[in-house]
Write an enzyme that holds these catalytic residues in place. Structure first.
Site, mmCIF file in Angstrom:
data_model
loop_
_atom_site.group_PDB
_atom_site.id
_atom_site.type_symbol
_atom_site.label_atom_id
_atom_site.label_comp_id
_atom_site.label_asym_id
_atom_site.label_seq_id
_atom_site.Cartn_x
_atom_site.Cartn_y
_atom_site.Cartn_z
ATOM 1 N N HIS A 27 100.101 48.979 147.905
ATOM 2 C CA HIS A 27 100.784 48.232 146.711
ATOM 3 C C HIS A 27 99.552 47.837 145.955
ATOM 4 O O HIS A 27 98.559 47.592 146.300
ATOM 5 C CB HIS A 27 101.395 46.816 147.303
ATOM 6 C CG HIS A 27 102.912 46.842 147.992
ATOM 7 N ND1 HIS A 27 102.971 46.318 149.168
ATOM 8 C CD2 HIS A 27 103.862 47.573 147.447
ATOM 9 C CE1 HIS A 27 104.572 46.578 149.265
ATOM 10 N NE2 HIS A 27 104.913 47.403 148.388
ATOM 11 N N CYS A 61 100.665 38.797 149.765
ATOM 12 C CA CYS A 61 102.038 39.451 150.417
ATOM 13 C C CYS A 61 102.946 38.323 150.727
ATOM 14 O O CYS A 61 104.076 38.606 150.602
ATOM 15 C CB CYS A 61 101.815 40.234 151.425
ATOM 16 S SG CYS A 61 100.659 41.633 151.132
HETATM 17 N N1 ARG Z 1 104.745 46.043 155.996
HETATM 18 C C1 ARG Z 1 105.076 45.791 154.848
HETATM 19 C C2 ARG Z 1 105.405 46.856 153.757
HETATM 20 O O1 ARG Z 1 104.835 48.108 154.240
HETATM 21 C C3 ARG Z 1 103.947 45.145 154.047
HETATM 22 C C4 ARG Z 1 104.069 44.462 152.788
HETATM 23 C C5 ARG Z 1 102.912 43.853 152.214
HETATM 24 N N2 ARG Z 1 103.266 43.261 150.951
HETATM 25 C C6 ARG Z 1 102.549 43.219 149.910
HETATM 26 N N3 ARG Z 1 103.060 42.506 148.983
HETATM 27 N N4 ARG Z 1 101.650 44.222 149.753
HETATM 28 O O2 ARG Z 1 106.309 47.168 152.970
#
Ligand code: ARG
Length: 281
Positions: free
Chosen positions: A180, A274
């Site tokens: 992300h 996150c």
């Molecule tokens: N396990 C989640 C995923 O892979 C983690 C999300 C983390 N969120 C973020 N905004 N980077 O989607």
């Protein structure tokens, strides 16, 4: 955490001005690592829910003690990643662009977050294209930086621009650990950013260099503890305690560093940002 230069920091923070923010968070009552959709997640190792809740509570307290307002959305049993509220939507000037998740395991989170906003009278848009909210959209005063490559579709970048009326700049992510945009870059304020160049394609690195000649460039060591998954209010920067190099550089630039331990949530690939969805009025 004990770092040198603490006294200097106190003296220089006067240079920076923070603004009070409104955040939406989701208590990790059902948090666990039961599937793997990024390289950080190991279902065999799992995660400790009680410990995640404790760490999350300290993040929430940190925001409140900085004067920010925190609203809560009810966690849903069976949606272990719902704690990562940043992925739930993108809110700019009170308009809510809904998330549409890339992986089946998280699809139900999109409507849950959108309903929270609709129930409170916000203008909402259900997305036609895959996008993971503020995980891949980071808002600055004059533009929105948008990640693609792992989760969010470029078509969603255009959809967000059209709905929100702010220019959207596409950036391509190339390292699966930084899946992300908010794992590789964070806004320091409305006009400048910190980032880890190696997470981006060659072309996107050039774009970042051109847009942000004064950016804070993070090291691999800081990126690898998800140090760039940080939240700044323009003055105070809440970040993973392990990102010590980044903390020093932030202090040198006059920011107040607020270290937090979110090691349990990192087992799912998440950090402070996150867990935090900003509601921009
Ligand atoms: N396990 C989640 C995923 O892979 C983690 C999300 C983390 N969120 C973020 N905004 N980077 O989607």
């Amino acid at each position: 955490m004990t770092l040198p230069f603490t006294a200097t920091t106190a003296a220089t923070t006067g240079q920076r001005t923070g603004t009070a923010r409104h955040y939406l968070m989701c208590r990790p009552e059902f948090f666990t690592v039961s599937y793997s959709i990024n390289p950080w997640m190991d279902p065999d190792a799992g995660a400790d829910t009680a410990r995640a809740v404790q760490q999350w509570e300290s993040l929430r307290r940190a925001y409140e003690s900085l004067g920010h307002r925190v609203s809560l959305i009810d966690p849903v049993d069976g949606l272990p990643d719902m704690v990562f509220a940043a992925n739930g939507a993108l809110i700019v000037e009170g308009r809510v662009y809904g998330a549409r998740f890339a992986h089946a395991e998280r699809v139900a989170e999109g409507p849950a977050y959108l309903r929270w906003f609709a129930d409170r009278g916000f203008e909402t848009l259900e997305a036609s294209f895959t996008n993971e909210g503020e995980g891949d959209y980071l808002t600055l005063d004059e533009m929105i930086l948008a990640g693609t490559g792992f989760r969010t579709d470029v078509a969603a970048h255009m959809e967000a621009q059209e709905f929100l009326g702010r220019p959207v700049v596409t950036l391509r992510l190339v390292d699966p650990r930084f899946y992300h945009l908010d794992t590789a870059l964070f806004p320091l304020d409305g006009t400048n950013v910190a980032y880890y160049p190696e997470a981006f394609s060659a072309g996107s690195r050039k774009v970042l260099k051109r847009l942000f000649p004064d950016a804070l460039i993070a090291s691999a060591a800081d990126a690898e503890v998800l140090g760039l998954n940080a939240v700044s209010d323009g003055r105070n920067v809440v970040l993973n305690a392990e990102a010590t190099g980044l903390a020093l550089e932030l202090k040198r630039r006059g920011y107040e560093v607020v270290p937090v331990d979110l090691s349990e949530l990192r087992k799912a690939g998440g950090g402070p940002k996150c867990c935090t969805l900003e509601i921009r009025p």
